[in-house]
Enzyme design. Sequence first.
Site, PDB file in Angstrom:
ATOM      1  N   LYS A 117      60.047  54.089  -9.333  1.00 29.00           N
ATOM      2  CA  LYS A 117      60.067  55.320 -10.127  1.00 29.00           C
ATOM      3  C   LYS A 117      61.189  55.244 -11.150  1.00 29.00           C
ATOM      4  O   LYS A 117      62.350  55.102 -10.794  1.00 29.00           O
ATOM      5  CB  LYS A 117      60.285  56.541  -9.208  1.00 29.00           C
ATOM      6  CG  LYS A 117      60.651  57.846  -9.953  1.00 29.00           C
ATOM      7  CD  LYS A 117      60.832  59.037  -8.995  1.00 29.00           C
ATOM      8  CE  LYS A 117      61.368  60.275  -9.736  1.00 29.00           C
ATOM      9  NZ  LYS A 117      61.569  61.442  -8.848  1.00 29.00           N
ATOM     10  N   LYS A 156      64.716  72.736 -13.450  1.00 30.11           N
ATOM     11  CA  LYS A 156      65.690  72.738 -12.357  1.00 30.11           C
ATOM     12  C   LYS A 156      66.848  73.683 -12.692  1.00 30.11           C
ATOM     13  O   LYS A 156      67.146  73.903 -13.864  1.00 30.11           O
ATOM     14  CB  LYS A 156      66.261  71.323 -12.181  1.00 30.11           C
ATOM     15  CG  LYS A 156      65.339  70.333 -11.500  1.00 30.11           C
ATOM     16  CD  LYS A 156      66.044  68.997 -11.340  1.00 30.11           C
ATOM     17  CE  LYS A 156      65.139  67.949 -10.709  1.00 30.11           C
ATOM     18  NZ  LYS A 156      64.743  68.279  -9.325  1.00 30.11           N
ATOM     19  N   ASP A 200      67.607  59.417 -11.574  1.00 33.54           N
ATOM     20  CA  ASP A 200      66.245  59.543 -11.061  1.00 33.54           C
ATOM     21  C   ASP A 200      65.374  58.323 -11.392  1.00 33.54           C
ATOM     22  O   ASP A 200      64.190  58.305 -11.090  1.00 33.54           O
ATOM     23  CB  ASP A 200      65.600  60.829 -11.592  1.00 33.54           C
ATOM     24  CG  ASP A 200      64.591  61.422 -10.622  1.00 33.54           C
ATOM     25  OD1 ASP A 200      64.660  61.080  -9.425  1.00 33.54           O
ATOM     26  OD2 ASP A 200      63.730  62.197 -11.066  1.00 33.54           O
ATOM     27  N   ARG A 255      55.983  61.358  -7.995  1.00 27.09           N
ATOM     28  CA  ARG A 255      54.733  60.942  -7.358  1.00 27.09           C
ATOM     29  C   ARG A 255      53.627  60.734  -8.386  1.00 27.09           C
ATOM     30  O   ARG A 255      52.716  59.930  -8.176  1.00 27.09           O
ATOM     31  CB  ARG A 255      54.347  61.968  -6.284  1.00 27.09           C
ATOM     32  CG  ARG A 255      54.041  63.342  -6.810  1.00 27.09           C
ATOM     33  CD  ARG A 255      54.092  64.416  -5.720  1.00 27.09           C
ATOM     34  NE  ARG A 255      55.459  64.732  -5.309  1.00 27.09           N
ATOM     35  CZ  ARG A 255      55.785  65.617  -4.371  1.00 27.09           C
ATOM     36  NH1 ARG A 255      54.835  66.248  -3.707  1.00 27.09           N
ATOM     37  NH2 ARG A 255      57.043  65.852  -4.074  1.00 27.09           N
TER      38      ARG A 255
END
Length: 485
Positions: free
Chosen positions: A250, A262, A273, A336
Amino acid sequence: MTVQINYKNSILKSKSANLILFVDEKFSISALKKYISNSEFSYISDLLKTSDLKKDILFFEINSKKTIFLMSIKKDLKISDIESLGAKFHGYINYDKKSDYLVNSDTVNSKIENFVGHFLHGLKLKSYEFNIYKSKKDKRIIFVNVIGNKNKISTKTQLRFRALEEGTFFTRDLVSEPGNILHPDEYAKRINSLKKFGLKINIYDEKKLKKLGMNSLLGVGQGSIRGSYLVTMEWNGAKNNSKPLGFVGKGVCFDTGGISLKPAKFMEDMTYDMAGSAVVVGLMKNLALRKAKINAVGVVGLVENMPGGNAQRPGDIVKSYSGKTIEILNTDAEGRLVLADALTFTEKKFKPKFMVDLATLTGAIIVSLGSEYAGLFSNNDKLSTQLLNAGEKVDEKLWRMPLHKNFDKLINSKIADMQNINYVGGAGSTTAAQFLQRFIINKTPWAHLDIAGMAFSKYGGALNSGGATGYGVRLLNKLIEDNYE
Ligand code: BES
Ligand code: MN
Ligand code: ZN
């Protein structure tokens, strides 16, 4: 401060360099007479009488230019303990004003192979710092030279250690870079630069991804002014057509959450991330540097998750590369969506022996496992065992978490094939993994590592001084080393 390690293996008689000598758990020094002067010997003998022998490291200042360090090799030391000892030694160097160290490998009395190599590997890994944005840098270079004739480390083994260090440092560099510098366009370029090590790099830009139908990945990046990419890195070290090992990561260069924005506090953490992808990149660099005799492929999805006029909306439905449709209920569950297309693509294009994906996927895994274990989710017991064992060995530990068809109902959508979050709540990491599993189409052995709690350390760990840890590079290198080469 940079630590430079040299395996000269020659006896350097230097009066001014610091000396590192290994002793047993009781700090018996009788065998050291050969390596130190009589006065040094009696000085140390005297001081040892009042020293705390439970310690791992004791040091004795001989003069302003020379300190003698005694490293105690405790009984039943594991390889990871030796590496930690080396890392601990870094703390001593850090406060020392001197810059030359000699490690005497003749004094090592241990059955563990490449003892000094592991010791220095730990020291090197701990010495990493990310300081390119500091205008005042600690420019010291510390030279550590191995001397002695026993317990030599082959050139090949030296190379393996160095490759692993460079791979890990590359990962840490990428993870440490802020979002304004390492956006997807820049990231793709940096990966492309690995061509020079013999990796075959393919960059799929938005135009190509659209053609391929990777709408799940593309949807995440559509609010960003930067491009979205899928990048593949192939290493053909087996020099045959055997199935490659597959690694998928990812690479969300920054995760604002998108329209499901967020909160401000700690949002800056989302520069890491992309750590899953950085592990894949660092691993591939390591394999190329040490010319591993295996075939492997790394695949990373690079995007920036931003709100904006063109951003994906909650409620949008996208058709993934697999053909399955996804209802986006929360644009912050984006990892995802990136991995879904990357996994199906990797499986279809490369037909790998197995696929391991890495991702800072869920905050929930931090609730479950904190910063001690990464979550392991897998459809295959053999691959799981191999990963768990590798993790124990290099102290990058994993804990297996469940997958089960009963979780499926939580991510079934009323109007699409599935939805990207579980609205009922609970089992956040498992439902994310269960979502990913739907994109493994041909039952390829697969493992998902949720590294959200492991990629970054605020306080530092055994082999890192805080910041990006590089967790996963040494784990996967060990998996390969022990089972596939
Ligand atoms: N990148 C985050 C997960 C994360 C959180 C990583 C904290 C590292 C530290 C991920 O994209 C995310 O936002 N996940 C959501 C999922 C939720 C919306 C279902 C989460 O964990 O809250
Ligand atoms: Mn998110
Ligand atoms: Zn994310």
